[in-house]
Scaffold this active site. Structure first.
Site, PDB file in Angstrom:
ATOM      1  N   CYS A  31      -0.573  -9.112  -2.816  1.00  0.00           N
ATOM      2  CA  CYS A  31      -1.532  -9.619  -3.812  1.00  0.00           C
ATOM      3  C   CYS A  31      -2.833  -9.940  -3.083  1.00  0.00           C
ATOM      4  CB  CYS A  31      -0.991 -10.896  -4.442  1.00  0.00           C
ATOM      5  SG  CYS A  31       0.655 -10.717  -5.107  1.00  0.00           S
ATOM      6  N   ARG A  62      -5.377  -4.486  -3.802  1.00  0.00           N
ATOM      7  CA  ARG A  62      -4.155  -5.154  -3.302  1.00  0.00           C
ATOM      8  C   ARG A  62      -3.178  -5.476  -4.429  1.00  0.00           C
ATOM      9  NH1 ARG A  62      -4.500  -7.125   1.736  1.00  0.00           N
ATOM     10  NH2 ARG A  62      -2.843  -8.617   1.297  1.00  0.00           N
ATOM     11  N   TRP A 102       0.254  -8.426  -7.496  1.00  0.00           N
ATOM     12  CA  TRP A 102       1.140  -7.270  -7.427  1.00  0.00           C
ATOM     13  C   TRP A 102       2.539  -7.870  -7.481  1.00  0.00           C
ATOM     14  CZ3 TRP A 102       0.564  -2.211  -7.952  1.00  0.00           C
ATOM     15  CH2 TRP A 102       1.627  -1.375  -7.626  1.00  0.00           C
ATOM     16  N   ASN A 129       0.224 -15.151  -1.729  1.00  0.00           N
ATOM     17  CA  ASN A 129       0.544 -13.748  -1.466  1.00  0.00           C
ATOM     18  C   ASN A 129       1.709 -13.753  -0.493  1.00  0.00           C
ATOM     19  OD1 ASN A 129       0.596 -10.990  -1.000  1.00  0.00           O
ATOM     20  ND2 ASN A 129      -0.879 -11.133   0.668  1.00  0.00           N
ATOM     21  N   GLY A 130       2.824 -13.129  -0.876  1.00  0.00           N
ATOM     22  CA  GLY A 130       3.985 -13.066   0.014  1.00  0.00           C
ATOM     23  C   GLY A 130       5.265 -13.166  -0.787  1.00  0.00           C
ATOM     24  N   GLU A 165       9.067  16.941   3.422  1.00  0.00           N
ATOM     25  CA  GLU A 165       8.006  15.960   3.125  1.00  0.00           C
ATOM     26  C   GLU A 165       6.721  16.301   3.879  1.00  0.00           C
ATOM     27  OE1 GLU A 165       7.427  13.951   0.953  1.00  0.00           O
ATOM     28  OE2 GLU A 165       5.818  12.691   1.751  1.00  0.00           O
ATOM     29  N   LYS A 176       3.129  17.009   2.062  1.00  0.00           N
ATOM     30  CA  LYS A 176       1.902  16.283   2.433  1.00  0.00           C
ATOM     31  C   LYS A 176       0.774  17.261   2.729  1.00  0.00           C
ATOM     32  CE  LYS A 176       2.380  12.625   1.328  1.00  0.00           C
ATOM     33  NZ  LYS A 176       3.532  12.900   0.584  1.00  0.00           N
ATOM     34  N   GLU A 192      -0.396  19.142  -0.495  1.00  0.00           N
ATOM     35  CA  GLU A 192      -1.069  18.418  -1.586  1.00  0.00           C
ATOM     36  C   GLU A 192      -2.424  17.850  -1.200  1.00  0.00           C
ATOM     37  OE1 GLU A 192       0.806  14.863  -3.102  1.00  0.00           O
ATOM     38  OE2 GLU A 192       1.883  14.573  -1.246  1.00  0.00           O
ATOM     39  N   HIS A 199      17.914  34.134   7.347  1.00  0.00           N
ATOM     40  CA  HIS A 199      18.383  34.780   6.097  1.00  0.00           C
ATOM     41  C   HIS A 199      17.219  35.214   5.232  1.00  0.00           C
ATOM     42  CE1 HIS A 199      22.461  33.606   7.140  1.00  0.00           C
ATOM     43  NE2 HIS A 199      21.989  32.416   7.442  1.00  0.00           N
ATOM     44  N   LYS A 232      -1.647  10.153  -9.617  1.00  0.00           N
ATOM     45  CA  LYS A 232      -0.785   9.253  -8.845  1.00  0.00           C
ATOM     46  C   LYS A 232       0.562   9.081  -9.527  1.00  0.00           C
ATOM     47  CE  LYS A 232       0.424   6.625  -5.520  1.00  0.00           C
ATOM     48  NZ  LYS A 232       0.795   7.306  -4.257  1.00  0.00           N
TER      49      LYS A 232
HETATM   50  C1  AGP Z   1       3.854  12.583  -3.374  1.00  0.00           C
HETATM   51  O1  AGP Z   1       2.876  12.544  -2.342  1.00  0.00           O
HETATM   52  C2  AGP Z   1       3.250  12.935  -4.702  1.00  0.00           C
HETATM   53  N1  AGP Z   1       2.188  12.071  -5.030  1.00  0.00           N
HETATM   54  C3  AGP Z   1       4.308  13.122  -5.791  1.00  0.00           C
HETATM   55  O2  AGP Z   1       5.167  14.145  -5.362  1.00  0.00           O
HETATM   56  C4  AGP Z   1       5.186  11.891  -6.123  1.00  0.00           C
HETATM   57  O3  AGP Z   1       6.047  11.600  -5.047  1.00  0.00           O
HETATM   58  C5  AGP Z   1       6.037  12.245  -7.354  1.00  0.00           C
HETATM   59  O4  AGP Z   1       5.182  12.488  -8.438  1.00  0.00           O
HETATM   60  C6  AGP Z   1       7.035  11.137  -7.724  1.00  0.00           C
HETATM   61  O5  AGP Z   1       6.339   9.968  -8.068  1.00  0.00           O
HETATM   62  P1  AGP Z   1       7.201   8.611  -8.294  1.00  0.00           P
HETATM   63  O6  AGP Z   1       7.805   8.244  -6.991  1.00  0.00           O
HETATM   64  O7  AGP Z   1       6.200   7.604  -8.761  1.00  0.00           O
HETATM   65  O8  AGP Z   1       8.257   8.908  -9.326  1.00  0.00           O
END
Ligand code: AGP
Length: 608
Positions: free
Chosen positions: A2, A27, A74, A100-101, A481, A485, A488, A504, A603
């Site tokens: 927070c 935050r 938060w 905050n904590g 992963e 990264k 994207e 394969h 997001k």
């Molecule tokens: C990850 O870097 C992306 N922003 C995206 O794949 C994300 O992980 C996915 O949309 C799932 O989101 P969530 O964890 O909020 O469900």
């Protein structure tokens, strides 16, 4: 995570506090509030929702006063609501506090205070502090705060004001940040420098275990044990915008470097005395855990990669069969689950449409549903029978980083808890894992030290149009992963693949224009991944390897080696991912991409 602010001086405090909170909204932003002292009157205004809600409430009811505290929340305990918003007051309404904590022992403190007649109005851990200060108060606010904090286990950065002490503001911190901004005849306090930087660049940083009495003239710092502290002020050169990112170029980089704190705060409520404490996990009794016949983990994107790690960990520790499914597939599949099944939904936002739909379907067929989420009060946490929270704080960058490692920390904790309840793990193995979990924040810190080597590789390969990311075992989800990264945020085609699967078909892709990133940390399959590295090198690929520190031999098979600290194989995913996050970030920056808001992405994917 927070944001707290405070002011004491000779100007109206509301505009100063609101300006500070706006600078701290990154935050946390699910609710906010102010407490303003004016002579014998303490006005408290709080609203659910973003800061704009509080601002419009203040237009109708603008308290006057030159000392005040503020908070943007938060949520960690208690859903976002007006009654759970800070500041919280004591029974008399004369003492106000922002925090905050996480207060780990708030349940027993709350019960003790209620037995003494204290009346609580919220579900938060923080309100316990306001009643604890009231209980400890004998005429000296500073001493009352100090005594109250002596009863508390957990993390805190707090600011306290009282009608009976209109000339001072008391602050204290342990494991949550707090700074003082020094002015002429006025002083500022805040969680972070951005909140005060437009008023002063003279900063005093409070260290862990310290508190301060702040007056218009200045401040006196002492330890929580009452010993005086001398602290040199610093003068910052950042502007306000840079300060929001704590001097980092982007939120994503800042959040990569916040990972040690995010993991520590996620583990904190669960690790106790060599074991894992989940209390009575809401929605999943010990008997239900013992009678489980199957677990299915559903998730999307980065959270899906966390789910793949969860499978390996839960199967190894709790001896339970675990399936992993993409939420978008699970929701349309013919399902073989029922009352004896547990469905775990991993979602940092708690709002991903496919994951929410999967949770609903699982509940309809009688399965128990657990969420692993980062947002208190999000839809997933309300749909689930129970939630294991991550405490990463809000993640502003679209690319998930600190929420991913926090998900892993939550999964390790949950996997250990299931094993503990099902007695499938020896006390020795359990305490070895708990010790290693406690060391993870430091290992992430050390993994971040590979930054300069990563920067060299980024410059070398930023122009490539294709990348392969290879891994085996626990390294495979890490490779997936790392590829996500890079895709994207740099828009480069990157493919994560099981290293043993290359021959394969995909090895046909390999040539000198397609670098291969190999997750080659110490593991029982290490020799196998070295063979796979040699296969791609023989076909012209340049190799970038993630390896365990001390492994000199791998330099014979790779152009670049990113070293990470040693840890248990099952936990190695959490450190091995760090160089891959940095590699994606650095390559994207070389290519001039917007790493915080990549094209075409959101997001939280709240639509199918
Ligand atoms: C990850 O870097 C992306 N922003 C995206 O794949 C994300 O992980 C996915 O949309 C799932 O989101 P969530 O964890 O909020 O469900």
């Amino acid at each position: 995570m927070c944001g707290i602010v405070g002011y004491i001086g000779s100007r109206e405090s509301v505009p100063i506090l609101m300006g500070g909170l706006r600078r701290l909204e990154y935050r946390g932003y699910d609710s906010a509030g102010l407490a303003i002292l004016n002579g014998q009157e303490l006005s408290v205004v709080r609203r659910k929702g973003k800061l704009a809600e509080l601002a419009s409430a203040l237009e109708e009811q603008l308290p006057s006063g030159m000392i005040g505290i503020g908070h943007t929340r938060w949520a960690t305990h208690g859903v976002p609501s007006e009654e759970n918003a800070h500041p919280h007051v004591d029974c008399t309404g004369r003492i106000a506090i922002v925090h905050n904590g996480i207060i780990e022992n708030f349940v027993q403190l709350r019960e003790e205070l209620q037995s003494k007649g204290h009346v609580f109005n919220s579900q938060t851990d923080t309100e316990t502090l306001s009643h604890l200060v009231e209980e400890s108060y004998e005429g000296d606010l500073y001493e009352a705060v100090r005594k109250a904090l002596g009863r508390v286990r957990g993390s805190f950065a707090i600011a306290v004001i009282s009608v009976d002490h209109p000339e001072e503001l008391i602050v204290a911190r342990k494991d949550s940040p707090l700074i003082l901004g020094l002015g002429k005849g006025e002083q500022f306090i805040a969680s972070d420098i951005p909140a005060v930087i437009s008023h002063t660049k003279r900063i005093l940083v409070l260290n862990d275990g310290e508190m301060a009495r702040v007056t218009r003239e200045g401040c006196s710092i002492m330890t929580l044990d009452g010993l005086p502290v001398e602290r040199e002020e610093i003068v910052v050169t950042w502007d306000a915008e840079a300060a929001e990112k704590s001097g980092f170029g982007d939120f994503m980089l800042k959040e990569i470097y916040e990972q040690p704190v995010a993991v520590r705060e996620t583990l904190r409520p669960y690790l106790l005395d060599g074991g894992v404490f989940m209390g009575e996990m809401p929605g999943l009794s010990v008997d239900e855990i013992r009678s489980l016949d199957k677990i299915v983990v559903v998730a999307c994107g980065t959270s899906y990669h966390a789910a793949l790690i969860g499978k390996q960990v839960i199967e190894a520790w709790a001896h339970l069969p675990v399936e992993v499914d993409l939420s978008s597939e699970f929701r349309y599949r013919h399902l073989l689950i029922g009352p004896g099944s547990l469905v775990i939904a991993i979602t940092q936002s708690g709002e991903t449409a496919d994951t929410l739909a999967s949770m609903r379907i699982a509940s309809e067929v009688g399965a128990k549903v657990l969420a692993i989420a980062n947002v208190v009060g999000s839809t997933a946490t309300r749909q689930a029978d129970g939630t294991v929270y991550t405490h990463a704080g809000p993640e502003i960058g679209v690319a998930a980083t600190k929420t991913f490692v926090s998900q892993l920390a939550a999964i390790y904790t949950l996997g250990l808890y299931l094993a503990q309840v099902r007695e499938t793990i020896s006390p020795e193995e359990r305490s070895e894992i708990v010790d290693e979990l406690g060391g993870l924040p430091n290992r992430i810190e050390r993994a971040l030290e590979c930054r300069s080597e990563v920067g060299v590789a980024a410059q070398t390969y930023a122009g490539c149009q294709d990348f392969l990311f290879l891994g085996r075992g626990i390294g495979l989800p890490v490779a997936l992963e790392g590829a996500l990264k890079l895709k994207e945020i740099s828009y480069i085609h990157a493919e994560g693949y099981a290293a043993g699967e290359m021959k394969h078909g995909p090895i046909a892709l390999v040539d000198e224009d397609c670098p291969a990133v190999a997750v080659a940390t110490d593991a029982h399959t290490y020799e196998k991944i070295i063979s796979n590295i040699q296969e791609v090198r023989a076909r012209g690929a340049s190799v970038i390897a993630v390896a365990t520190e001390g492994n000199e031999g791998i330099k014979n098979f790779a152009e670049h080696v990113f070293y990470v600290p040693r840890t248990l194989e099952a936990l190695s995913a959490l450190v091995a991912v760090v160089p891959l996050q940095l590699l994606a970030y650095d390559i994207a920056k070389v290519r001039g991409c917007d790493v915080d808001q990549p094209r075409n992405l959101a997001k939280s994917v709240t639509v199918e």
